[in-house]
Design an enzyme around this catalytic site. Structure first.
Site, mmCIF file in Angstrom:
data_model
loop_
_atom_site.group_PDB
_atom_site.id
_atom_site.type_symbol
_atom_site.label_atom_id
_atom_site.label_comp_id
_atom_site.label_asym_id
_atom_site.label_seq_id
_atom_site.Cartn_x
_atom_site.Cartn_y
_atom_site.Cartn_z
ATOM 1 C CB CYS A 186 -0.977 -0.025 1.163
ATOM 2 S SG CYS A 186 -2.373 1.121 0.961
ATOM 3 C CG HIS A 234 -3.657 -3.607 3.224
ATOM 4 N ND1 HIS A 234 -2.705 -3.075 4.056
ATOM 5 C CD2 HIS A 234 -4.264 -2.552 2.619
ATOM 6 C CE1 HIS A 234 -2.740 -1.753 3.979
ATOM 7 N NE2 HIS A 234 -3.672 -1.416 3.107
ATOM 8 C CD GLU A 282 -1.297 -5.951 5.670
ATOM 9 O OE1 GLU A 282 -1.492 -4.755 5.918
ATOM 10 O OE2 GLU A 282 -0.932 -6.374 4.548
ATOM 11 C CB VAL A 317 -1.381 -16.188 28.867
ATOM 12 C CG1 VAL A 317 -1.535 -14.915 28.060
ATOM 13 C CG2 VAL A 317 -0.560 -17.205 28.094
ATOM 14 C CB SER A 365 -0.970 -10.620 36.430
ATOM 15 O OG SER A 365 -0.869 -11.302 35.191
ATOM 16 N N GLY A 366 -1.451 -13.896 37.067
ATOM 17 C CA GLY A 366 -2.388 -14.959 36.736
ATOM 18 C C GLY A 366 -2.662 -15.044 35.252
#
Length: 506
Positions: free
Chosen positions: A78, A166, A168, A223, A220-221
């Protein structure tokens, strides 16, 4: 390791280009348009991203491409394609109306390596307000669409390609194949980047970097911090100490459940229940930004207090991931905002920073976690805001309101799991409104809180659509919340997308 450099000109889909390249098992770096890493022996190709600007604007980004073109294979997407054309004698003009949406490729040049395995009629996605109306001398058109003659072009003498669509984005059906043709076929990637290779190389690097030093990690729990902890545990074992602070704003039973999960993983974790302190400081506070600042400040103080008890600690580990670092710099390289998980701690504690996930996208973090055998319930967890339920309780935060929201949220999330909908949703939760509504239960009039359910689908949280959940599901969840959660007599469902709305309400 081989790498593709993606020059960022400010497109909203630049990160998506990076994720697609990584899907091809090829390492890539996204750098500001004017920060190309000169003389890096690992660079095998360059991609120029899109941009919200026009190449002929006075303020448009105009890097010197002389050290890139002719030295590396280059693909302009682009704006990147328009920049190549504009800089080398072509013509870029306003399209009059924005060309947006699906188009079909035609007149694909037979045998062109960029379009190997891609045929006429393939769907591509356009999103631009300018068009390349003339390509430079020494270039040729290699594909068109019904409305865009120069949909793709190539230099006749250099390994340079440009596409106005695009590749992607998901809607370009041949997009990943085109990127594979460039990255693997043209640039010669050996496809060495994988979850296992990342684990092996990162553990080795951490052992060398940290030696016998002690490391502190704030869990933090989520992932990101969980994968960080397991990686470090593989590298340094008992020299890692994790601190999990309960600010009282977690989901129902989350503090206890996560502590049990971490015990199964063999991590050395200190759990700190500081919820009374947080609730006391939040009394009477209704402004969302003030709530966030109070929670952030208290977290730092509690974490710092616990961390000071750990003798000889030299490093602070964080679960910072690649999008955090990309978003913390604008395309001129200036800092916009900090994404450190524990802001301010390195300065306060005089610790060095360790960020093992700093090159990974979120989906890669999950793949690495699965590669290391982390339980799926920890890997596939929805994102959860750092301030917790405080940003889902509009107005003042009190223990009573948190209890109401925890119960409603628990019913909602458990139902998503029971109906096999949890993994189809990017993020979900309940919101408690700072008002009361009239209702009837039995023969009595009620005046209680409304709860709003929020569930969105997304790939990276930059944009999000509301999840079109089954009507029967929503009916069941609404009935269960109203019947089982004292203090709620009305349930609504948020059908706003991002943009214009945000995922969280505060």
């Amino acid at each position: 390791m081989q790498k593709i450099i993606i020059l960022n000109f400010g497109s909203q889909t630049t990160q998506l280009i990076g994720r697609r390249v990584r899907e091809l098992n090829t390492f890539c770096e996204i750098v500001p348009y004017n920060r190309f890493p000169q003389d890096d022996p690992d660079v095998i190709g360059v991609i120029l991203s899109g941009s919200p600007l026009s190449v002929y604007d006075p303020d448009s980004f105009q890097p010197d491409l002389s050290g890139i073109i002719g030295k590396y294979p280059v693909l302009g997407i682009c704006y990147g394609a328009q920049l190549i054309s504009y800089r080398y004698g072509g013509k870029v003009e306003s399209a009059g109306t924005r060309e947006y949406g699906r188009a079909h490729l035609s007149n694909i040049e037979e045998g062109n390596p960029l379009f190997d395995g891609i045929s006429d009629g393939s769907v591509v996605w356009m999103s631009h307000g300018d068009s390349i109306t003339a390509i430079p001398e020494g270039y040729r058109t290699i594909a068109s669409t019904s409305s865009v003659r120069n949909a793709a072009f190539q230099s006749c003498s250099e390994k340079v390609w440009g596409v106005q669509f695009h590749p992607e984005v998901f809607h370009t059906e041949c997009g990943l194949k085109l990127l594979e043709n460039f990255v693997v076929g043209i640039c010669g990637s050996r496809c060495e980047w994988s979850a296992q290779s990342f684990v092996d190389s990162t553990v080795a690097e951490l052992k060398q970097q940290l030696g016998s030093d002690r490391v502190i990690l704030g869990l933090s729990g989520g992932v990101d911090s969980t994968v960080t902890a397991v990686l470090l545990n593989k590298a340094i074992g008992s020299n890692l100490t994790c601190i999990f602070v309960n600010h009282g704003l977690l989901r129902k039973n989350e503090f206890e459940d996560v502590m049990k999960d971490y015990e199964v993983l063999g991590l050395n974790v200190i759990g700190v229940d500081a919820s009374p302190l947080f609730f006391k400081e939040l009394e009477g506070v209704t402004d969302p930004e003030q709530k966030r600042k109070i929670i952030g400040r208290l977290f730092v103080e509690v974490f710092n207090s616990e961390a000071q008890k750990i003798e000889d600690a030299k490093w602070l580990a964080q679960g910072t991931i690649y999008p955090d670092r990309i978003e913390s710099l604008n395309i001129t390289g200036k800092v916009i905002k900090s994404h450190h998980n524990v802001g301010g701690l390195p300065e306060k504690m005089h610790l060095q920073l360790c960020e093992p996930l700093k090159w990974l996208f979120k989906d890669e973090v999950r793949r690495v976690g699965r590669q290391m055998g982390i339980p799926e319930n920890l890997i596939s967890r929805h994102p959860f805001p750092g301030p917790g339920l405080a940003v889902r309780i509009l107005g003042e935060v009190t223990p009573e309101k948190v209890h109401i929201l925890q119960e409603a949220d628990h019913i909602f999330i458990q139902a998503l799991r029971d109906w096999k909908l949890y993994d189809q949703v990017w993020q979900a939760g309940a919101i408690l409104l700072p008002t009361r509504t009239v209702g009837v239960m039995g023969d009595e009039r009620t005046y209680e809180h409304p709860v709003v359910l929020r569930a969105v689908t997304s790939t990276d949280a930059m944009t999000a659509d509301w999840a079109d959940l089954p009507r029967a599901f929503l009916s069941e969840v609404s009935n269960n919340i109203i019947n089982k959660v004292k203090g709620v007599n009305r349930v609504c469902y948020d059908i706003s997308s991002k943009p214009p709305a945000t995922i969280e309400w505060e």
